[in-house]
Scaffold this motif. Sequence first.
Motif, PDB file in Angstrom:
ATOM      1  N   TRP A 112       4.115  -5.467  -6.944  1.00  0.00           N
ATOM      2  CA  TRP A 112       3.413  -6.186  -7.990  1.00  0.00           C
ATOM      3  C   TRP A 112       2.181  -5.369  -8.329  1.00  0.00           C
ATOM      4  O   TRP A 112       1.550  -4.793  -7.432  1.00  0.00           O
ATOM      5  N   THR A 113       1.819  -5.295  -9.604  1.00  0.00           N
ATOM      6  CA  THR A 113       0.626  -4.551  -9.992  1.00  0.00           C
ATOM      7  C   THR A 113      -0.025  -5.197 -11.201  1.00  0.00           C
ATOM      8  O   THR A 113       0.639  -5.910 -11.973  1.00  0.00           O
ATOM      9  N   MET A 114      -1.319  -4.960 -11.342  1.00  0.00           N
ATOM     10  CA  MET A 114      -2.071  -5.378 -12.530  1.00  0.00           C
ATOM     11  C   MET A 114      -3.275  -4.463 -12.670  1.00  0.00           C
ATOM     12  O   MET A 114      -3.805  -3.960 -11.677  1.00  0.00           O
ATOM     13  N   PHE A 115      -3.667  -4.224 -13.910  1.00  0.00           N
ATOM     14  CA  PHE A 115      -4.842  -3.412 -14.221  1.00  0.00           C
ATOM     15  C   PHE A 115      -5.779  -4.215 -15.105  1.00  0.00           C
ATOM     16  O   PHE A 115      -5.335  -4.920 -16.008  1.00  0.00           O
ATOM     17  N   LEU A 116      -7.070  -4.063 -14.850  1.00  0.00           N
ATOM     18  CA  LEU A 116      -8.095  -4.721 -15.646  1.00  0.00           C
ATOM     19  C   LEU A 116      -9.356  -3.880 -15.603  1.00  0.00           C
ATOM     20  O   LEU A 116      -9.414  -2.877 -14.893  1.00  0.00           O
ATOM     21  N   ARG A 117     -10.341  -4.267 -16.373  1.00  0.00           N
ATOM     22  CA  ARG A 117     -11.629  -3.575 -16.375  1.00  0.00           C
ATOM     23  C   ARG A 117     -12.728  -4.533 -15.960  1.00  0.00           C
ATOM     24  O   ARG A 117     -12.683  -5.718 -16.292  1.00  0.00           O
ATOM     25  N   ASP A 118     -13.714  -3.996 -15.259  1.00  0.00           N
ATOM     26  CA  ASP A 118     -14.905  -4.793 -14.967  1.00  0.00           C
ATOM     27  C   ASP A 118     -15.792  -4.791 -16.205  1.00  0.00           C
ATOM     28  O   ASP A 118     -15.486  -4.102 -17.197  1.00  0.00           O
ATOM     29  N   PRO A 119     -16.880  -5.541 -16.223  1.00  0.00           N
ATOM     30  CA  PRO A 119     -17.723  -5.597 -17.426  1.00  0.00           C
ATOM     31  C   PRO A 119     -18.324  -4.250 -17.831  1.00  0.00           C
ATOM     32  O   PRO A 119     -18.681  -4.067 -18.991  1.00  0.00           O
ATOM     33  N   ALA A 120     -18.415  -3.297 -16.901  1.00  0.00           N
ATOM     34  CA  ALA A 120     -18.952  -1.969 -17.227  1.00  0.00           C
ATOM     35  C   ALA A 120     -17.868  -1.025 -17.734  1.00  0.00           C
ATOM     36  O   ALA A 120     -18.157   0.109 -18.103  1.00  0.00           O
ATOM     37  N   GLY A 121     -16.609  -1.469 -17.742  1.00  0.00           N
ATOM     38  CA  GLY A 121     -15.518  -0.641 -18.247  1.00  0.00           C
ATOM     39  C   GLY A 121     -14.754   0.119 -17.185  1.00  0.00           C
ATOM     40  O   GLY A 121     -13.834   0.871 -17.496  1.00  0.00           O
ATOM     41  N   ALA A 123     -11.947   0.824 -14.627  1.00  0.00           N
ATOM     42  CA  ALA A 123     -10.577   0.338 -14.502  1.00  0.00           C
ATOM     43  C   ALA A 123     -10.264   0.042 -13.037  1.00  0.00           C
ATOM     44  O   ALA A 123     -10.573   0.839 -12.146  1.00  0.00           O
ATOM     45  N   LEU A 124      -9.658  -1.125 -12.805  1.00  0.00           N
ATOM     46  CA  LEU A 124      -9.296  -1.577 -11.465  1.00  0.00           C
ATOM     47  C   LEU A 124      -7.808  -1.869 -11.426  1.00  0.00           C
ATOM     48  O   LEU A 124      -7.254  -2.423 -12.381  1.00  0.00           O
ATOM     49  N   GLU A 125      -7.172  -1.530 -10.319  1.00  0.00           N
ATOM     50  CA  GLU A 125      -5.772  -1.889 -10.104  1.00  0.00           C
ATOM     51  C   GLU A 125      -5.672  -2.674  -8.810  1.00  0.00           C
ATOM     52  O   GLU A 125      -6.271  -2.302  -7.804  1.00  0.00           O
ATOM     53  N   PHE A 126      -4.930  -3.748  -8.846  1.00  0.00           N
ATOM     54  CA  PHE A 126      -4.580  -4.479  -7.638  1.00  0.00           C
ATOM     55  C   PHE A 126      -3.068  -4.486  -7.567  1.00  0.00           C
ATOM     56  O   PHE A 126      -2.389  -4.630  -8.580  1.00  0.00           O
ATOM     57  N   LYS A 127      -2.543  -4.284  -6.357  1.00  0.00           N
ATOM     58  CA  LYS A 127      -1.097  -4.261  -6.197  1.00  0.00           C
ATOM     59  C   LYS A 127      -0.716  -4.911  -4.888  1.00  0.00           C
ATOM     60  O   LYS A 127      -1.556  -5.089  -4.003  1.00  0.00           O
ATOM     61  N   ALA A 128       0.570  -5.245  -4.760  1.00  0.00           N
ATOM     62  CA  ALA A 128       1.108  -5.859  -3.552  1.00  0.00           C
ATOM     63  C   ALA A 128       2.555  -5.425  -3.391  1.00  0.00           C
ATOM     64  O   ALA A 128       3.320  -5.454  -4.360  1.00  0.00           O
ATOM     65  N   PHE A 129       2.905  -5.021  -2.193  1.00  0.00           N
ATOM     66  CA  PHE A 129       4.265  -4.600  -1.887  1.00  0.00           C
ATOM     67  C   PHE A 129       4.997  -5.725  -1.173  1.00  0.00           C
ATOM     68  O   PHE A 129       4.460  -6.325  -0.236  1.00  0.00           O
ATOM     69  N   LYS A 130       6.224  -5.985  -1.609  1.00  0.00           N
ATOM     70  CA  LYS A 130       7.067  -6.965  -0.925  1.00  0.00           C
ATOM     71  C   LYS A 130       7.236  -6.537   0.522  1.00  0.00           C
ATOM     72  O   LYS A 130       7.208  -7.347   1.433  1.00  0.00           O
TER      73      LYS A 130
END
Length: 138
Positions: A112-121, A123-130
């Motif tokens: 599972w993965t997702m990318f987003l930005r903090d208020p300063a721009g 880029a962050l990724e969070f992921k999870a492996f089954k």
Amino acid sequence: MRPAFHLAIPVDDLTRAREFYGGVLALDEGRSAEAWVDWNCYGHQLVTHVVPGARGDSGRNPVDGHDVPVPHFGLILPVPEFQALADRLRAAGTEFVIEPYLRFAGEPGEQWTMFLRDPAGNALEFKAFKDESQVFAK
């Protein structure tokens, strides 16, 4: 003690950083000063330092049909924590760079993965492996 990373990232406003990292991501705040804040990022030390100026991509890299922002930093979470964070981010009205989804389904390294930005721009990724033994699978 397990190994942990220390990462320092630039932000342009500590109030907005506190709202995002402490509020939206629900990280515990540690030491701080006028120009920086330490955060407990799932057992790792993340430090937001005030550095004026805009952030952004140096580029993008195509992965599994999505344009991944570069640079970025990320964290691997257990699947239940990933899903809880995704729900919290959605509830906070987060604008995702890449919405949470299952990448490499049925292949080595399914995650599972997702990318987003903090208020300063940043880029962050969070992921999870089954299956966490697949983190470095080929």
